[in-house]
Design an enzyme around this catalytic site. Structure first.
Site, mmCIF file in Angstrom:
data_model
loop_
_atom_site.group_PDB
_atom_site.id
_atom_site.type_symbol
_atom_site.label_atom_id
_atom_site.label_comp_id
_atom_site.label_asym_id
_atom_site.label_seq_id
_atom_site.Cartn_x
_atom_site.Cartn_y
_atom_site.Cartn_z
ATOM 1 N N LYS A 1 12.303 -34.482 6.481
ATOM 2 C CA LYS A 1 10.898 -34.756 6.134
ATOM 3 C C LYS A 1 10.724 -36.235 5.775
ATOM 4 O O LYS A 1 10.365 -37.028 6.632
ATOM 5 C CB LYS A 1 10.427 -33.815 5.036
ATOM 6 C CG LYS A 1 10.338 -32.347 5.547
ATOM 7 C CD LYS A 1 9.579 -31.456 4.607
ATOM 8 C CE LYS A 1 9.731 -30.002 4.941
ATOM 9 N NZ LYS A 1 8.504 -29.339 5.351
ATOM 10 N N ASP B 1 20.810 -28.458 1.891
ATOM 11 C CA ASP B 1 19.673 -28.646 2.778
ATOM 12 C C ASP B 1 18.690 -29.535 2.031
ATOM 13 O O ASP B 1 17.923 -29.065 1.187
ATOM 14 C CB ASP B 1 19.069 -27.286 3.143
ATOM 15 C CG ASP B 1 17.895 -27.427 4.100
ATOM 16 O OD1 ASP B 1 17.412 -28.568 4.273
ATOM 17 O OD2 ASP B 1 17.466 -26.410 4.666
ATOM 18 N N TYR C 1 14.580 -21.578 2.052
ATOM 19 C CA TYR C 1 14.112 -21.690 3.437
ATOM 20 C C TYR C 1 14.953 -22.742 4.154
ATOM 21 O O TYR C 1 15.127 -23.861 3.647
ATOM 22 C CB TYR C 1 12.635 -22.109 3.456
ATOM 23 C CG TYR C 1 12.045 -22.180 4.839
ATOM 24 C CD1 TYR C 1 11.824 -21.028 5.586
ATOM 25 C CD2 TYR C 1 11.682 -23.406 5.414
ATOM 26 C CE1 TYR C 1 11.258 -21.083 6.861
ATOM 27 C CE2 TYR C 1 11.110 -23.468 6.684
ATOM 28 C CZ TYR C 1 10.911 -22.310 7.397
ATOM 29 O OH TYR C 1 10.355 -22.372 8.661
HETATM 30 N N1 PLP Z 1 14.919 -26.727 5.335
HETATM 31 C C1 PLP Z 1 14.026 -26.870 4.355
HETATM 32 C C2 PLP Z 1 14.506 -26.973 2.930
HETATM 33 C C3 PLP Z 1 12.654 -26.921 4.649
HETATM 34 O O1 PLP Z 1 11.762 -27.043 3.654
HETATM 35 C C4 PLP Z 1 12.253 -26.837 5.992
HETATM 36 C C5 PLP Z 1 10.822 -26.897 6.332
HETATM 37 O O2 PLP Z 1 9.944 -26.852 5.520
HETATM 38 C C6 PLP Z 1 13.228 -26.692 6.984
HETATM 39 C C7 PLP Z 1 14.554 -26.655 6.624
HETATM 40 C C8 PLP Z 1 12.831 -26.617 8.421
HETATM 41 O O3 PLP Z 1 12.353 -27.864 8.842
HETATM 42 P P1 PLP Z 1 11.354 -27.958 10.093
HETATM 43 O O4 PLP Z 1 10.054 -27.381 9.656
HETATM 44 O O5 PLP Z 1 11.307 -29.430 10.367
HETATM 45 O O6 PLP Z 1 11.984 -27.196 11.209
#
Ligand code: PLP
Length: 443
Positions: free
Chosen positions: A286, A258, A161
């Site tokens: 986060k 990521d 994700y």
């Molecule tokens: N990348 C990863 C690995 C994530 O877990 C998330 C969200 O859970 C995102 C990107 C997207 O972040 P946001 O929810 O702050 O847009």
């Protein structure tokens, strides 16, 4: 809502108990649904059983709902609360910043004070830039990779994700039928523009090599969650991240980690420090803000200079706002103290918890596989190890839903997908109480 077919963990009894003590949440949920689409602010929150709960406050490892029920919290707001709820370390910094100004849309000291801390902590960081969410910052990383390489596409892994933008919300959690009937990226929902992603399988070198053999001239970057937290908390098999590092180098593509979840969670330097593989770019959103909306792109100067010079556009009204950076500054100071010593206990406690949960569930006759590391791990009702997203299709998810409902009744709040997050606020006593709750849930 409704009744449940599964009898594991005495789910009908648990369901009735939880409903009895959370009636204030149900009332509020029904009220919210009349004006707020779906009654929740992010679609994923709708999956909660028996209905989405409403919370009033949290402190440390505990969160309290509007009916006054206190829960030990392993959701941590889906990951950001690395220091727990309402951490004392941040309160002073936030309240004094509120008195000074909420946002300036201009430069201030916290911007470079935080970037200095980030560059010191993150192996791949010569420079950073800020945005507000993980979704946004991933888009900056992918745009940068396209600009640098002059190539239009990127490779992502099934089950990973990277936010809800059309370009990346593909082949995230495709169902078995979609996997059979569709070739190419499977969109997460309708209304999405066609994505240029090329999809490969996590922990599967052949699928990556095949993708480069077919599309190498078009691939600007590989993006991945270095530990697959969003589909089972699946660690990379030994050598896989090193392989991704090599394959991107030899094809002139960038490697993007990521680290929205793993950043400042697996360690001060995130997954790249934990696994000792340095990517070209990395994204954070986060734990870095410890509960405030701030995201970060970190990268080597040879790449970040494209943003510094302005040829790759990166913008945002609230980017680098002082409120979030005050929180990030205080959080990073706490996490980095004594060379990041706090991570040793974070891992140790999490490890004790995951081992204890596995032992109790196994002793009660359940087939269980536990994945991940102490600060972020997965508990799954499945009898074989997990290597990639397709393996997670065999998990008994309905059974886990019953288990987490029983845990809720016992005063422990869990995410619906088997993921557990621990924070620096969780104590050994919390771990003992949680293991006692697992005993009760399986009784
Ligand atoms: N990348 C990863 C690995 C994530 O877990 C998330 C969200 O859970 C995102 C990107 C997207 O972040 P946001 O929810 O702050 O847009």
């Amino acid at each position: 809502m409704g009744t449940y077919m599964h009898s594991d963990f005495r789910s009908q009894y648990r369901d009735a108990n939880v409903r009895k003590k959370t009636s204030g949440s149900l009332q509020r949920y029904e009220r919210a649904c009349k004006t707020l689409a779906g009654g929740v602010s992010s679609g994923l929150r709708r999956a909660a059983r028996p209905y989405p709960l409403f919370f009033d406050h949290g402190h440390g490892s505990q969160i309290v709902d509007v009916d006054g029920n206190a829960y030990l919290d392993y959701t941590l707001a889906w990951g950001p609360l690395i220091l727990g709820h309402s951490p004392e370390q941040l309160q002073g910094a936030l309240t004094s910043q509120v008195a000074k100004g909420l946002t300036f849309g201009a430069q201030h000291d916290l911007e470079y004070e935080v970037s200095e801390k980030l560059v010191a902590a993150i192996p791949c960081a010569d420079r950073v830039c800020y945005a507000n969410s993980g979704t946004e910052i991933v888009q900056v990383a992918l745009r940068l990779a396209r600009a640098i390489t002059g190539r239009p596409r990127f490779l992502k892994f099934e089950g990973h994700y990277h936010g809800w933008d059309d370009s990346v919300l593909v082949s995230y959690h495709p169902g078995p039928q979609q996997l059979e009937s569709q070739t190419g990226p499977v969109p997460g929902g309708i209304g999405q523009l066609e994505s240029r992603a090329i999809i490969a399988q996590w922990n599967d070198r052949d699928s990556v090599e095949r993708a480069f053999a077919e599309h190498g001239a078009e691939i600007s970057a590989i993006i991945c969650e270095p530990m697959l937290c969003n589909s089972g908390c699946i660690s990379p098999v030994p050598g896989f991240l090193e392989f991704l590092r090599k394959v991107t180098e030899s094809h002139g593509a960038l490697l993007i980690f990521d680290e929205v979840i793993t950043g400042f969670r697996l360690g001060l330097g995130g997954a790249q420090e934990f696994y000792r593989v340095t990517p070209d770019l990395a994204t954070y959103a986060k734990a870095v803000g410890a509960g405030t909306p701030v995201s970060v792109l970190a990268g080597k100067w040879e790449y970040m200079k494209w943003i510094a010079e302005g040829s790759v556009v990166h913008a945002g009204t609230l980017n680098g706002n002082p409120l979030c950076l005050a929180a990030a500054n205080a959080a990073l100071e706490y996490l980095a103290a004594n060379g990041g010593a706090v991570y040793e206990s974070l891992h140790r406690r999490g490890q004790r918890l995951r081992d204890g949960v596995r032992k109790i569930l196994t002793a009660a006759g359940h087939e269980v596989t536990v994945t991940g590391e102490g600060p972020a791990f997965g508990v799954h009702f499945v009898g074989h190890p997990l290597r990639n997203y397709r393996d997670t299709l065999h998990i008994d998810k309905a059974k886990y839903a019953d288990f987490s409902l029983a845990m809720l009744d016992e005063g422990v709040l869990l995410l619906p997908d088997g993921r557990w997050y621990t924070s620096t606020a969780h104590t050994d006593d919390d771990v003992d109480r949680t293991l006692a709750a697992v005993e009760q849930a399986t009784a």
